[in-house]
Design a protein around this motif. Structure first.
Motif, short mmCIF file in Angstrom:
data_model
loop_
_atom_site.label_atom_id
_atom_site.label_comp_id
_atom_site.label_asym_id
_atom_site.label_seq_id
_atom_site.Cartn_x
_atom_site.Cartn_y
_atom_site.Cartn_z
N LYS A 114 0.85 -1.22 0.20
CA LYS A 114 -0.05 -0.15 -0.06
C LYS A 114 0.85 1.35 0.08
N ASN A 115 2.05 1.01 0.23
CA ASN A 115 3.12 2.38 0.35
C ASN A 115 3.73 2.89 -0.94
N TYR A 116 3.82 2.20 -1.91
CA TYR A 116 4.62 2.41 -3.01
C TYR A 116 3.44 1.89 -4.53
N ASP A 117 3.99 2.75 -5.59
CA ASP A 117 3.59 2.30 -6.84
C ASP A 117 4.40 1.59 -7.45
N PHE A 118 5.72 1.66 -7.27
CA PHE A 118 6.78 0.83 -7.97
C PHE A 118 7.85 -0.05 -6.91
N ILE A 119 7.91 -1.01 -6.94
CA ILE A 119 9.28 -1.53 -6.13
C ILE A 119 10.13 -2.05 -7.53
N ILE A 120 11.47 -1.79 -7.17
CA ILE A 120 12.52 -2.01 -8.24
C ILE A 120 13.68 -2.88 -7.39
N MET A 121 13.89 -4.03 -7.99
CA MET A 121 14.74 -4.93 -7.50
C MET A 121 15.86 -5.15 -8.46
N ASP A 122 17.08 -4.94 -7.58
CA ASP A 122 18.38 -4.98 -8.33
C ASP A 122 18.99 -6.33 -7.87
N CYS A 123 18.89 -7.19 -9.02
CA CYS A 123 19.39 -8.62 -8.81
C CYS A 123 20.65 -8.94 -9.05
N PRO A 124 21.31 -9.85 -8.24
CA PRO A 124 22.88 -9.90 -8.45
C PRO A 124 22.99 -10.99 -9.60
N PRO A 125 24.36 -10.85 -10.03
CA PRO A 125 24.73 -11.59 -11.36
C PRO A 125 24.78 -13.29 -11.04
N ALA A 126 23.74 -13.81 -10.74
CA ALA A 126 23.68 -15.09 -10.34
C ALA A 126 22.23 -15.49 -10.13
N LEU A 127 22.23 -16.94 -10.48
CA LEU A 127 20.87 -17.39 -10.25
C LEU A 127 20.67 -18.07 -8.81
N ASP A 128 20.83 -17.08 -7.58
CA ASP A 128 20.87 -17.77 -6.39
C ASP A 128 19.58 -17.29 -5.35
N PHE A 129 19.89 -17.52 -4.15
CA PHE A 129 18.98 -17.13 -2.98
C PHE A 129 18.41 -15.88 -3.26
#
Length: 250
Positions: A114-129
């Motif tokens: 309810k607090n945001y219009d967008f959440i942007i997630m910067d992922c690491p260079p790996a298919l990990d946790f």
């Protein structure tokens, strides 16, 4: 509310730069935006001029030491960030036995919807946790890659991972694919761009992020490129990219 994971399992594809600039521009357009640094290297955290050694992170939240609201730092009227540091590198082992290890982030982000219009997630260079948690929490994906052979090699693996995650997260869609560090005056980049256009078809963004020294200078100055030089090609390209992202409200 849109939750977008910026992803590519290969390093050097401008994921952090793209996350930084998308978040900044959305906030300047009066969208309430949260940027999450999912990479234990904490480069996005540093880019926001935050001392990553002195912050609490999602690792502390997942470890039930603090509330998620306690790790959120405010950067401007419409922009917040959740920082990260090397502690997150322990998450693969720390939470390996948790039955819902890949959905921890999704659980905690529900409190922020309810607090945001967008959440942007910067992922690491790996298919990990961290990446699996981002993909399970996201509603959309933006793939960044260069128009070069090495950048294309892991695309099929990435697509397989996305399909795998969709078995649990049915709403996950590809918002778009953007070419970064593009040198339009070279046959090499133009040729690989054509290959990408044919492979991804309608999911390719029309915008490309041109190779521009102002983007690197902005990163070095711990600023977005629109803050650093709003008239640069880098700023113009990221502004156009954000317009495309907004228009692709899926």
């Amino acid at each position: 509310m849109r939750k977008i994971a910026i992803i590519n399992q290969k390093g050097g594809e401008a994921k952090t730069t793209t996350s930084r600039n998308i978040g900044e521009i959305l906030s300047l357009k009066n969208y309430k935006t949260l940027v999450i640094d999912m990479d234990p290297q904490g480069n996005l955290t540093t880019n926001f001029d935050i001392n990553k050694r002195e912050v609490k992170t999602l690792f502390d939240v997942f470890n039930k030491e603090i509330n998620i609201n306690e790790v959120i730092l405010n950067k401007n009227e419409n922009l917040d960030i959740i920082p990260n540091n090397i502690k997150m590198a322990r998450a693969n082992m720390q939470f390996a036995g948790h039955p819902n290890w890949a959905r921890l982030l999704k659980k905690y982000l529900k409190d922020l919807d309810k607090n945001y219009d967008f959440i942007i997630m910067d992922c690491p260079p790996a298919l990990d946790f961290s990446t699996y948690n981002a993909l399970n929490a996201a509603t959309e994906i933006v793939v960044t890659l260069q128009a070069e052979e090495n950048s294309l090699e892991g695309i099929s693996d990435l697509m397989d991972t996305i399909d795998e995650v969709r078995e649990d997260n049915e709403e996950l869609k590809i918002c778009g694919v953007v070419v970064t560090k593009f040198k339009g005056n070279t046959n090499l980049h133009r040729g690989y761009k054509e290959v990408l256009d044919n492979y991804f078809t309608e999911t390719m963004f029309k915008t490309v992020i041109r190779d521009n020294i102002k983007v690197a200078e902005a990163n070095q100055s711990h600023k977005s490129v629109v803050e650093y030089d709003k008239n640069s090609n880098g700023a113009k390209d990221y502004l156009m990219l954000v317009e495309e992202i907004i228009a692709r409200d899926i």
